[in-house]
Motif scaffolding. Structure first.
Motif, short mmCIF file in Angstrom:
data_model
loop_
_atom_site.label_atom_id
_atom_site.label_comp_id
_atom_site.label_asym_id
_atom_site.label_seq_id
_atom_site.Cartn_x
_atom_site.Cartn_y
_atom_site.Cartn_z
N HIS A 41 0.68 -1.55 -0.04
CA HIS A 41 -0.17 0.04 -0.12
C HIS A 41 0.87 1.37 -0.07
CE1 HIS A 41 -3.94 -1.85 0.28
NE2 HIS A 41 -3.67 -2.62 1.42
N ARG A 42 2.04 1.36 0.82
CA ARG A 42 2.61 2.51 0.80
C ARG A 42 3.52 2.49 -0.50
NH1 ARG A 42 3.82 6.05 4.95
NH2 ARG A 42 2.00 4.94 5.57
N LEU A 43 3.98 1.70 -1.14
CA LEU A 43 4.49 1.87 -2.44
C LEU A 43 3.54 2.29 -3.45
CD1 LEU A 43 6.77 -1.30 -2.67
CD2 LEU A 43 7.53 0.95 -2.63
N ASP A 44 2.23 1.79 -3.45
CA ASP A 44 1.24 2.53 -4.28
C ASP A 44 1.07 3.93 -4.16
OD1 ASP A 44 -1.03 1.80 -6.27
OD2 ASP A 44 -2.17 2.34 -4.41
N ASP A 45 1.12 4.14 -2.78
CA ASP A 45 0.89 5.66 -2.44
C ASP A 45 2.05 6.47 -2.97
OD1 ASP A 45 -1.20 5.31 -0.88
OD2 ASP A 45 -0.39 5.15 1.04
N TRP A 46 3.30 5.94 -3.05
CA TRP A 46 4.61 6.61 -3.49
C TRP A 46 4.67 6.46 -5.08
CZ3 TRP A 46 8.72 4.24 0.10
CH2 TRP A 46 8.46 4.49 1.41
N GLY A 47 3.63 5.99 -5.60
CA GLY A 47 3.79 6.19 -7.28
C GLY A 47 3.92 4.68 -7.85
N TYR A 48 4.06 3.71 -6.99
CA TYR A 48 4.45 2.37 -7.38
C TYR A 48 3.22 1.46 -7.47
CZ TYR A 48 9.11 4.14 -6.88
OH TYR A 48 10.29 5.00 -7.03
N PRO A 49 2.27 1.44 -8.42
CA PRO A 49 1.09 0.85 -8.46
C PRO A 49 1.26 -0.69 -7.91
CG PRO A 49 1.06 2.14 -10.28
CD PRO A 49 2.53 2.15 -9.89
N CYS A 50 0.22 -1.24 -7.53
CA CYS A 50 0.16 -2.53 -6.76
C CYS A 50 0.48 -3.57 -8.04
CB CYS A 50 -1.33 -2.80 -6.18
SG CYS A 50 -1.35 -1.98 -4.71
N ASP A 51 0.08 -3.31 -9.32
CA ASP A 51 0.49 -4.19 -10.23
C ASP A 51 1.93 -4.07 -11.17
OD1 ASP A 51 -0.37 -1.98 -11.55
OD2 ASP A 51 -1.76 -3.06 -12.81
N SER A 52 2.51 -3.02 -10.50
CA SER A 52 3.85 -2.75 -11.11
C SER A 52 4.93 -3.67 -10.78
CB SER A 52 4.27 -1.36 -10.79
OG SER A 52 4.57 -1.27 -9.28
N ALA A 53 6.03 -3.90 -11.41
CA ALA A 53 7.15 -4.69 -11.30
C ALA A 53 7.65 -4.35 -9.78
CB ALA A 53 8.28 -4.75 -12.30
N PRO A 54 8.12 -2.96 -9.60
CA PRO A 54 8.76 -2.63 -8.28
C PRO A 54 8.05 -2.99 -7.02
CG PRO A 54 9.16 -1.13 -9.82
CD PRO A 54 8.05 -1.89 -10.41
N ASN A 55 6.44 -2.68 -7.20
CA ASN A 55 5.80 -3.04 -6.01
C ASN A 55 5.54 -4.63 -5.71
OD1 ASN A 55 3.49 -3.65 -4.29
ND2 ASN A 55 2.75 -1.36 -4.60
N GLU A 56 5.23 -5.52 -6.79
CA GLU A 56 5.41 -6.81 -6.73
C GLU A 56 6.68 -7.32 -6.13
OE1 GLU A 56 3.99 -8.28 -10.48
OE2 GLU A 56 1.97 -7.70 -10.09
#
Length: 156
Positions: A41-56
Motif C-alpha cells: 500500500h505504501r509503495l502504491d501511495d508513492w507512485g508504484y502501483p500494486c500491479d507494477s514490477a517494483p511493487n510486486e
C-alpha cells in the motif's frame, strides 16, 4: 534485477531517503502479513502501483523477510521492525529487524537453490535472486539483526 548473488556488504551509509515508512509489528504470522500488505500500500501511495514490477518485487521480498523474522527471529514478547525507504537515486530499500542475533543467515548458504526435496529454505534464495543487493547487519543499539534488501529502479 541482478540474478547473481552480490556481496553481502552493508554500504557505509545508505543513501538519504526521500520517503520513509517505518513500523513495529507483532512477531506473529498476522504481523508478517500486515507488514507485507502495508509495504504494498505504501509503495502504491508513492507512485508504484500494486500491479507494477517494483511493487510486486518489494512486496514479495517483504513477505519473505517478515516471515523469516517471525519464524526464525522470534523472541517471546519482542516485536520485529520494518523500514521501507525510497531515495532520490531511485532505490527502494527494505529492512526487517528482529531481536535474535544468534540465528543469522550466512550469505554462502544462498548461492545455490536448496535441494528439490527440501520443504523449506527458499526464502532468502528468492530474496537474493530478486534484490539487486541484500545483506545482514547487527542492529545498532539493540540486540538482534537487520536483514535488508535493495532494488535499484531503472530511471530511463
Amino acid at each position: 534485477m541482478n540474478r547473481a548473488i552480490t556481496p553481502h556488504v552493508t554500504p557505509q551509509q545508505p543513501p538519504t531517503p526521500t520517503r520513509e515508512f517505518s513500523m513495529q509489528f507483532t512477531s506473529t504470522p498476522r504481523g508478517a502479513r500486515l507488514g507485507r500488505r502495508l509495504v504494498s500500500h505504501r509503495l502504491d501511495d508513492w507512485g508504484y502501483p500494486c500491479d507494477s514490477a517494483p511493487n510486486e518485487t518489494v512486496t514479495l521480498i517483504a513477505a519473505e523477510l517478515t516471515a523469516n523474522a517471525v519464524r526464525h527471529g522470534h523472541v517471546p514478547g519482542r516485536d520485529f521492525h520494518l523500514r521501507l525507504t525510497a531515495t532520490a537515486a531511485a532505490t527502494l530499500r527494505l529492512e526487517v529487524a528482529d531481536t535474535r542475533s544468534e540465528r543469522c543467515p550466512t550469505p554462502a548458504a544462498f548461492e545455490a537453490p536448496p535441494p528439490l526435496d527440501e520443504e523449506s529454505g527458499r526464502g532468502l534464495y528468492l530474496v537474493a535472486q530478486l534484490a539487486d543487493r541484500w545483506g545482514v547487519t547487527p542492529r545498532v543499539g539493540a540486540p538482534g539483526k537487520d536483514v535488508w534488501a535493495e532494488l535499484a529502479l531503472n530511471t530511463a
